[in-house]
Design a protein around this motif. Structure first.
Motif, PDB file in Angstrom:
ATOM      1  N   GLY A  36      61.185 -25.635  25.354  1.00  0.00           N
ATOM      2  CA  GLY A  36      62.153 -24.681  24.848  1.00  0.00           C
ATOM      3  C   GLY A  36      61.616 -23.768  23.760  1.00  0.00           C
ATOM      4  N   GLY A  37      60.685 -24.273  22.972  1.00  0.00           N
ATOM      5  CA  GLY A  37      60.165 -23.489  21.855  1.00  0.00           C
ATOM      6  C   GLY A  37      59.394 -22.261  22.273  1.00  0.00           C
ATOM      7  N   GLY A  41      60.527 -15.505  24.326  1.00  0.00           N
ATOM      8  CA  GLY A  41      59.800 -14.650  23.397  1.00  0.00           C
ATOM      9  C   GLY A  41      58.670 -13.899  24.058  1.00  0.00           C
ATOM     10  N   ASP A  42      57.599 -13.737  23.305  1.00  0.00           N
ATOM     11  CA  ASP A  42      56.413 -13.063  23.809  1.00  0.00           C
ATOM     12  C   ASP A  42      55.649 -14.004  24.734  1.00  0.00           C
ATOM     13  N   LEU A  43      55.022 -13.447  25.759  1.00  0.00           N
ATOM     14  CA  LEU A  43      54.263 -14.273  26.695  1.00  0.00           C
ATOM     15  C   LEU A  43      53.164 -15.067  25.985  1.00  0.00           C
ATOM     16  N   GLU A  44      52.650 -14.523  24.896  1.00  0.00           N
ATOM     17  CA  GLU A  44      51.614 -15.226  24.133  1.00  0.00           C
ATOM     18  C   GLU A  44      52.096 -16.582  23.632  1.00  0.00           C
ATOM     19  N   ASP A  45      53.419 -16.753  23.497  1.00  0.00           N
ATOM     20  CA  ASP A  45      53.966 -17.998  22.958  1.00  0.00           C
ATOM     21  C   ASP A  45      53.605 -19.204  23.801  1.00  0.00           C
ATOM     22  N   ILE A  46      53.425 -19.001  25.118  1.00  0.00           N
ATOM     23  CA  ILE A  46      53.161 -20.167  25.957  1.00  0.00           C
ATOM     24  C   ILE A  46      51.753 -20.725  25.750  1.00  0.00           C
ATOM     25  N   LYS A  47      50.935 -20.022  24.983  1.00  0.00           N
ATOM     26  CA  LYS A  47      49.598 -20.533  24.680  1.00  0.00           C
ATOM     27  C   LYS A  47      49.609 -21.576  23.562  1.00  0.00           C
ATOM     28  N   PRO A  71      62.375 -16.749  30.537  1.00  0.00           N
ATOM     29  CA  PRO A  71      62.746 -15.586  29.728  1.00  0.00           C
ATOM     30  C   PRO A  71      63.970 -15.801  28.849  1.00  0.00           C
ATOM     31  N   HIS A  72      64.620 -16.949  28.998  1.00  0.00           N
ATOM     32  CA  HIS A  72      65.861 -17.205  28.260  1.00  0.00           C
ATOM     33  C   HIS A  72      65.641 -18.265  27.191  1.00  0.00           C
ATOM     34  N   ALA A  73      65.883 -17.891  25.942  1.00  0.00           N
ATOM     35  CA  ALA A  73      65.632 -18.812  24.834  1.00  0.00           C
ATOM     36  C   ALA A  73      66.489 -20.066  24.914  1.00  0.00           C
ATOM     37  N   GLY A 104      55.372 -30.487  33.299  1.00  0.00           N
ATOM     38  CA  GLY A 104      56.140 -29.768  32.300  1.00  0.00           C
ATOM     39  C   GLY A 104      56.421 -30.654  31.105  1.00  0.00           C
ATOM     40  N   LEU A 105      56.710 -30.023  29.965  1.00  0.00           N
ATOM     41  CA  LEU A 105      57.011 -30.766  28.739  1.00  0.00           C
ATOM     42  C   LEU A 105      58.408 -30.410  28.235  1.00  0.00           C
ATOM     43  N   SER A 106      59.094 -31.406  27.713  1.00  0.00           N
ATOM     44  CA  SER A 106      60.420 -31.244  27.132  1.00  0.00           C
ATOM     45  C   SER A 106      61.367 -30.545  28.109  1.00  0.00           C
ATOM     46  N   ARG A 107      61.893 -29.373  27.775  1.00  0.00           N
ATOM     47  CA  ARG A 107      62.786 -28.680  28.700  1.00  0.00           C
ATOM     48  C   ARG A 107      62.079 -28.393  30.021  1.00  0.00           C
ATOM     49  N   GLY A 108      60.792 -28.074  29.937  1.00  0.00           N
ATOM     50  CA  GLY A 108      60.004 -27.862  31.151  1.00  0.00           C
ATOM     51  C   GLY A 108      59.772 -29.150  31.915  1.00  0.00           C
ATOM     52  N   GLY A 109      59.715 -30.264  31.201  1.00  0.00           N
ATOM     53  CA  GLY A 109      59.592 -31.565  31.859  1.00  0.00           C
ATOM     54  C   GLY A 109      60.848 -31.913  32.634  1.00  0.00           C
ATOM     55  N   SER A 110      61.989 -31.589  32.048  1.00  0.00           N
ATOM     56  CA  SER A 110      63.261 -31.810  32.737  1.00  0.00           C
ATOM     57  C   SER A 110      63.338 -30.938  33.983  1.00  0.00           C
TER      58      SER A 110
END
Length: 210
Positions: A36-37, A41-47, A71-73, A104-110
């Motif tokens: 979720g974090g 935001g910016d695509l760079e955030d996933i790094k 794309p949704h916070a 996936g991790l956290s929200r992505g893990g779900s």
């Protein structure tokens, strides 16, 4: 009346160095869903975490890595849109459709749990880090797909009990599940999970038989 939903998914796509050197070869692909974090935001955030962070640090993978951004916070992943993106990447690259790995991790893990139930014949391996899913999902996951689950026992965001119960249920049903339960680790168990080199070796060794 049918409604068509559109989702604008930005993404990173990594190619292993062997991809260009072996033009006749097909490669596996890891689909990574962030937490979720890094959403909205910016695509760079996933790094900041997981395989994209390791790529920035110079790690090489033996397979492609597809890392879309939610794309949704404050919304769950649109898993249908993610699969459409995945399919388009598979169609336009030399990817072996029998070697698609999901993590996936956290929200992505779900979301990874959810995708494993929605598309049971699509993935060769599943790795969920500090995620959660309803226990009935266990019945809808492909029994031939190996899984590796990670969670910290001091997680105050998504309780370790979520993974405990799911792993227990899957094992009772005869599924192939590895479980790494970190002692005295909080929600950021992904920091240790994704720096586990054997995770990627394990993934690369998996291939669907159907």
């Amino acid at each position: 009346m049918q409604t068509t939903l559109h989702e604008n998914l930005k993404y990173y796509l990594y190619f292993p160095k062997e991809y260009a050197a072996q033009p006749e070869s097909e490669f596996g692909l890891l689909l990574f869903l962030h937490g979720g974090g890094e959403s909205g935001g910016d695509l760079e955030d996933i790094k900041k975490n997981g395989p994209p962070k390791l790529l920035v640090e110079g790690k090489q993978f033996p397979f492609l890595v597809l890392a879309p951004q939610n794309p949704h916070a404050r919304k769950w992943w649109n898993t249908e849109a993610v699969v459409q993106l995945l399919d388009s990447v598979i169609a336009s690259t030399r990817v072996d459709s029998k070697r698609i790995y999901l993590s996936g991790l956290s929200r992505g893990g779900s979301a990874a749990w959810e995708m494993a139930t929605q598309y049971p014949n699509k993935f060769a391996a599943l790795s969920v880090v500090c995620g959660m899913a309803p226990l009935p999902y266990a019945h809808w996951i492909d029994k031939d797909m190996p899984m590796w689950i990670f969670h910290g026992d001091k997680d105050e965001v998504i309780a370790v009990d979520e993974s405990d119960k799911m792993v227990r249920k899957l094992r009772k049903m005869g599924y192939d599940v590895r479980y790494t339960r970190y002692k005295d680790v909080g929600h950021n168990s992904w920091e240790r999970a994704y720096t586990t080199d054997s995770l990627y070796t394990w993934m690369a060794n998996q291939k669907r038989m159907d």
